[in-house]
Each structure stands twice: as C-alpha cells, then as structure tokens.
Design a protein around this motif. Structure first.
Motif, PDB file in Angstrom:
ATOM      1  N   TYR A 231       0.844  -1.201   0.000  1.00 41.24           N
ATOM      2  CA  TYR A 231       0.000   0.000   0.000  1.00 41.24           C
ATOM      3  C   TYR A 231       0.875   1.246   0.000  1.00 41.24           C
ATOM      4  O   TYR A 231       1.990   1.256   0.533  1.00 41.24           O
ATOM      5  N   VAL A 232       0.310   2.293  -0.580  1.00 41.49           N
ATOM      6  CA  VAL A 232       0.906   3.626  -0.512  1.00 41.49           C
ATOM      7  C   VAL A 232       0.016   4.474   0.391  1.00 41.49           C
ATOM      8  O   VAL A 232      -1.212   4.490   0.225  1.00 41.49           O
ATOM      9  N   PHE A 233       0.680   5.160   1.348  1.00 44.03           N
ATOM     10  CA  PHE A 233      -0.053   6.073   2.236  1.00 44.03           C
ATOM     11  C   PHE A 233       0.599   7.445   2.177  1.00 44.03           C
ATOM     12  O   PHE A 233       1.831   7.572   2.163  1.00 44.03           O
ATOM     13  N   THR A 234      -0.214   8.478   2.152  1.00 43.44           N
ATOM     14  CA  THR A 234       0.286   9.849   2.112  1.00 43.44           C
ATOM     15  C   THR A 234      -0.607  10.734   2.982  1.00 43.44           C
ATOM     16  O   THR A 234      -1.799  10.454   3.145  1.00 43.44           O
ATOM     17  N   TRP A 235      -0.026  11.779   3.529  1.00 41.86           N
ATOM     18  CA  TRP A 235      -0.784  12.712   4.376  1.00 41.86           C
ATOM     19  C   TRP A 235      -0.193  14.111   4.239  1.00 41.86           C
ATOM     20  O   TRP A 235       0.962  14.273   3.854  1.00 41.86           O
ATOM     21  N   ALA A 269       1.480  30.656   6.630  1.00 39.37           N
ATOM     22  CA  ALA A 269       0.963  29.304   6.732  1.00 39.37           C
ATOM     23  C   ALA A 269       1.882  28.348   5.979  1.00 39.37           C
ATOM     24  O   ALA A 269       2.638  28.743   5.083  1.00 39.37           O
ATOM     25  N   ASP A 270       1.787  27.046   6.339  1.00 45.36           N
ATOM     26  CA  ASP A 270       2.718  26.074   5.757  1.00 45.36           C
ATOM     27  C   ASP A 270       1.996  24.747   5.608  1.00 45.36           C
ATOM     28  O   ASP A 270       1.176  24.371   6.453  1.00 45.36           O
ATOM     29  N   THR A 271       2.330  24.029   4.544  1.00 44.51           N
ATOM     30  CA  THR A 271       1.792  22.693   4.301  1.00 44.51           C
ATOM     31  C   THR A 271       2.945  21.743   4.046  1.00 44.51           C
ATOM     32  O   THR A 271       3.811  22.015   3.197  1.00 44.51           O
ATOM     33  N   GLU A 272       2.934  20.613   4.737  1.00 45.14           N
ATOM     34  CA  GLU A 272       3.956  19.575   4.554  1.00 45.14           C
ATOM     35  C   GLU A 272       3.262  18.284   4.175  1.00 45.14           C
ATOM     36  O   GLU A 272       2.147  17.996   4.610  1.00 45.14           O
ATOM     37  N   THR A 273       3.968  17.481   3.394  1.00 45.48           N
ATOM     38  CA  THR A 273       3.401  16.221   2.914  1.00 45.48           C
ATOM     39  C   THR A 273       4.371  15.085   3.202  1.00 45.48           C
ATOM     40  O   THR A 273       5.596  15.223   3.038  1.00 45.48           O
ATOM     41  N   GLY A 274       3.802  13.946   3.622  1.00 44.72           N
ATOM     42  CA  GLY A 274       4.590  12.746   3.825  1.00 44.72           C
ATOM     43  C   GLY A 274       4.008  11.604   3.025  1.00 44.72           C
ATOM     44  O   GLY A 274       2.786  11.538   2.811  1.00 44.72           O
ATOM     45  N   PHE A 287      -2.884   4.837  10.899  1.00 47.12           N
ATOM     46  CA  PHE A 287      -3.472   6.120  11.277  1.00 47.12           C
ATOM     47  C   PHE A 287      -2.370   7.158  11.420  1.00 47.12           C
ATOM     48  O   PHE A 287      -1.169   6.837  11.475  1.00 47.12           O
ATOM     49  N   ILE A 288      -2.779   8.417  11.469  1.00 44.93           N
ATOM     50  CA  ILE A 288      -1.890   9.564  11.643  1.00 44.93           C
ATOM     51  C   ILE A 288      -2.097  10.104  13.069  1.00 44.93           C
ATOM     52  O   ILE A 288      -3.242  10.253  13.515  1.00 44.93           O
ATOM     53  N   ARG A 289      -0.982  10.429  13.773  1.00 47.33           N
ATOM     54  CA  ARG A 289      -1.093  10.993  15.121  1.00 47.33           C
ATOM     55  C   ARG A 289       0.026  12.015  15.336  1.00 47.33           C
ATOM     56  O   ARG A 289       0.994  12.065  14.573  1.00 47.33           O
ATOM     57  N   THR A 290      -0.097  12.805  16.403  1.00 51.01           N
ATOM     58  CA  THR A 290       0.959  13.754  16.755  1.00 51.01           C
ATOM     59  C   THR A 290       2.114  13.000  17.397  1.00 51.01           C
ATOM     60  O   THR A 290       1.925  11.947  18.034  1.00 51.01           O
ATOM     61  N   THR A 307      -6.691  22.249   3.284  1.00 54.56           N
ATOM     62  CA  THR A 307      -6.941  21.458   4.490  1.00 54.56           C
ATOM     63  C   THR A 307      -5.901  20.358   4.578  1.00 54.56           C
ATOM     64  O   THR A 307      -5.084  20.147   3.665  1.00 54.56           O
ATOM     65  N   SER A 308      -5.919  19.627   5.691  1.00 51.37           N
ATOM     66  CA  SER A 308      -5.023  18.484   5.870  1.00 51.37           C
ATOM     67  C   SER A 308      -5.736  17.231   5.394  1.00 51.37           C
ATOM     68  O   SER A 308      -6.947  17.065   5.614  1.00 51.37           O
ATOM     69  N   THR A 309      -4.959  16.313   4.770  1.00 50.48           N
ATOM     70  CA  THR A 309      -5.573  15.121   4.184  1.00 50.48           C
ATOM     71  C   THR A 309      -4.805  13.876   4.573  1.00 50.48           C
ATOM     72  O   THR A 309      -3.657  13.919   5.042  1.00 50.48           O
ATOM     73  N   PHE A 310      -5.498  12.709   4.373  1.00 47.91           N
ATOM     74  CA  PHE A 310      -4.900  11.391   4.658  1.00 47.91           C
ATOM     75  C   PHE A 310      -5.454  10.436   3.599  1.00 47.91           C
ATOM     76  O   PHE A 310      -6.661  10.290   3.446  1.00 47.91           O
ATOM     77  N   SER A 311      -4.508   9.799   2.825  1.00 49.28           N
ATOM     78  CA  SER A 311      -4.945   8.915   1.738  1.00 49.28           C
ATOM     79  C   SER A 311      -4.133   7.628   1.750  1.00 49.28           C
ATOM     80  O   SER A 311      -3.032   7.569   2.295  1.00 49.28           O
ATOM     81  N   GLY A 312      -4.709   6.592   1.095  1.00 45.95           N
ATOM     82  CA  GLY A 312      -3.998   5.323   0.970  1.00 45.95           C
ATOM     83  C   GLY A 312      -4.645   4.462  -0.091  1.00 45.95           C
ATOM     84  O   GLY A 312      -5.852   4.542  -0.325  1.00 45.95           O
ATOM     85  N   TRP A 313      -3.856   3.618  -0.768  1.00 45.65           N
ATOM     86  CA  TRP A 313      -4.384   2.718  -1.780  1.00 45.65           C
ATOM     87  C   TRP A 313      -3.458   1.541  -1.977  1.00 45.65           C
ATOM     88  O   TRP A 313      -2.252   1.625  -1.731  1.00 45.65           O
TER      89      TRP A 313
END
Length: 316
Positions: A231-235, A269-274, A287-290, A307-313
């Motif tokens: 799986y690929v996961f990104t947030w 403002a700032d947006t980061e992606t993993g 899941f995503i957590r602090t 907005t902040s997002t969370f995806s996977g496939w």
C-alpha cells in the motif's frame, strides 16, 4: 484516852455512892473493890497504850498509804498527761497521715483527671483523623470509581470503535470481493480546524472523498487494511501562521515516518506532505497521530479548499 478516864471515874463514883446509899460496907470490901478497879484501870491503860501504839501504827500506815497513794496519784496523773500527749501525737500523726493520704489521693485524682482529659483529647483527635481518613478514602474511592468508570467508558468506546472498524473491515472485504478488479483505496480530509492538545493524539479526518471498500473509519481516523498487500499512504499537514505541528504515521503499531509543518519564523501558513510504501496484512491498523516528543503548539488549519488530508491505496 480522856473518854476512858472519865468513864472509869464515873463508874467508881457510882459504886461508892451506891454502896453508901444502899448499905454500909466495911473498909476491906471497899479497898478490894478499889484494888480491883485499879487493876482494871491498869489493864485499861495498858490496852489504851497498846491501842495508841496500834493507832499510831495505823496512822503511820495511813500516812504511808496516803503518801503512796499520792505518789501513785501523781504518777497516774503524769501517766495520764503522758498518755494524753501520746494520744495527741498519735492523733496528729494519724491526722497528718490522713492529710497526706488525702493530699496524695487528691494529687492522684488530679493526675488521673489530667490523664483522662489527655486521653479524651487524643481519642477525639484520633476520631477526627480517622473520620478525615475515611473521608479521604471515600473521596479517593469516589475518584477511583470515577476514573475507573471513565476508563471503562473509554475502553467501551475503544471497543465500540474497534467493533466499528471490524465491521468496516468485514464490509470492505465483502465489498472488495464484489468489486470487479477495484483495489482498496481511500481519501480523507478535515472539515474543520483541529487543535493540537498533546502527544499521541490521533488525527481524525472526518470526511471522505473516496472510500473504496469502506476500510477507513471517519469516527476513529483509522484505516483497517481489508486485504494483505503493498500500500501507498500519504498525508498532508496544513499549519496556521506562527504555529507548528509534528505528525507521524503508524502502521501496525510501528512508526513509519513523520512530518514537521513549521511557520514560527516565516510568519506564513505552511503545508507539509509525507508519503510511504508499506507491506501490510489484512487487519493491520494505519493512522496519523501527533508525535510524543514536541507534538506542536498549533492547529491543523482549514481554510477554503486548503486542508489536511490522509490517503492510501493498494498497489499490489
């Protein structure tokens, strides 16, 4: 002595007078009688002398007896006085002993009263302490029961979430089996700003744009792998002005990666992606957590389409 002499004389004169009046006697008879009387007088004088001696002896004896009695009386008086003095001393001593005994009894009574008051105070203090302890224990028990109830409620909520996740997993598996070649995938996002409260805070992306297989739970923020594979996961993390947020992705209990969105210095403002690729098994939780260290002091911000997002496939 005088009494005896007078008596003899009267007797003598009576005889003479009687003899003279009644008859006349001759001189011889008279002299005989006088001789007899003289003898009787001599005997009486001897007896008188003897009586005087006896009387003197008796008088001396009386004097001695009187003297002895007076001595005995004086001695008796001395003894009585001595006895009275001794009685006084004994009474005084006894009185002193009684007073001392009474004083000792009074002191003992005072000491006993003091001890009783002290013990009463100690008992009252102990009762107060015991009551306070019982109150504290009841309060602690109440707090413990409240915490236990809260923990039970949290566990129940977790079980409910797990059950929901399991239901989603079963539903996803069923839907996956029904889909003709469609792989499990999801895309979730935040519909409102989420404040960061501390470490290990699961970010719940409460809205989905895609949820093929229904494996992502919008109530818990957890994706339950419906079938094993790659799986690929990104947030993404969109933090607000002069704030920062540290996030990490957890796959099957293991931290796979993290991001830092920091705008404290840029003033913008700032947006980061993993993004990660992971081999997972059916039933694994993602899941995503602090982060536990330095989770941040900001917010996951929502503004217009940002907005902040969370995806996977699944890719294979």
């Amino acid at each position: 002595m005088l009494y005896i002499t007078c008596t003899i004389s009267l007797v003598f004169l009576s005889v003479i007078f009687a003899d003279t009046v009644d008859r006349v006697s001759d001189a011889d008879e008279i002299f005989k009688r006088l001789d007899g009387l003289a003898k009787r007088v001599g005997i009486l004088e001897s007896e008188n002398i003897q009586l005087k001696k006896e009387l003197k002896t008796q008088s001396d004896s009386f004097v001695d007896l009187k003297s002895q009695n007076e001595g005995k009386y004086k001695d008796l008086n001395r003894k009585q006085l001595k006895l009275k003095d001794e009685i006084k001393v004994i009474r005084y001593q006894n009185l002193t002993r009684v007073e001392v005994a009474l004083l000792n009894s009074k002191n003992e009574l005072n000491a006993l009263e003091t001890e009783i008051r002290t013990k009463n105070r100690e008992l009252e203090n102990k009762i107060d302490e015991d009551v306070d302890k019982v109150k504290d224990s009841l309060n602690d028990t109440k707090v413990t029961l409240q915490e236990s109830t809260r923990n039970q409620n949290e566990k129940l909520l977790q079980h409910q979430k797990s059950l929901q996740s399991l239901q989603h997993t079963v539903s996803a598996l069923n839907n996956t089996r029904k889909m003709d070649g469609t792989l499990p995938s999801f895309y979730a996002l935040l519909s409102s700003t989420v404040p960061i409260r501390g470490g290990d805070q699961i970010i719940i992306y409460d809205k989905t744009g895609t949820n093929n297989g229904n494996a992502y739970n919008t109530s818990s923020g957890i994706f339950t792998v419906p079938e094993s594979g790659v799986y690929v996961f990104t947030w993404t993390a969109f933090s607000y002005v002069e704030e920062y947020v540290r996030l990490e992705i957890v796959v099957a209990g293991t931290i796979f990666g993290g991001t830092l969105s920091d705008t404290q210095e840029t003033g913008d403002a700032d947006t980061e992606t993993g993004i990660i690729v992971a081999n997972v098994k059916a039933g694994d939780k993602v899941f995503i957590r602090t982060q536990s260290r330095g989770p941040g002091d900001g917010r996951l911000y929502v503004e217009f389409e940002c907005t902040s997002t969370f995806s996977g496939w699944k890719i294979s």
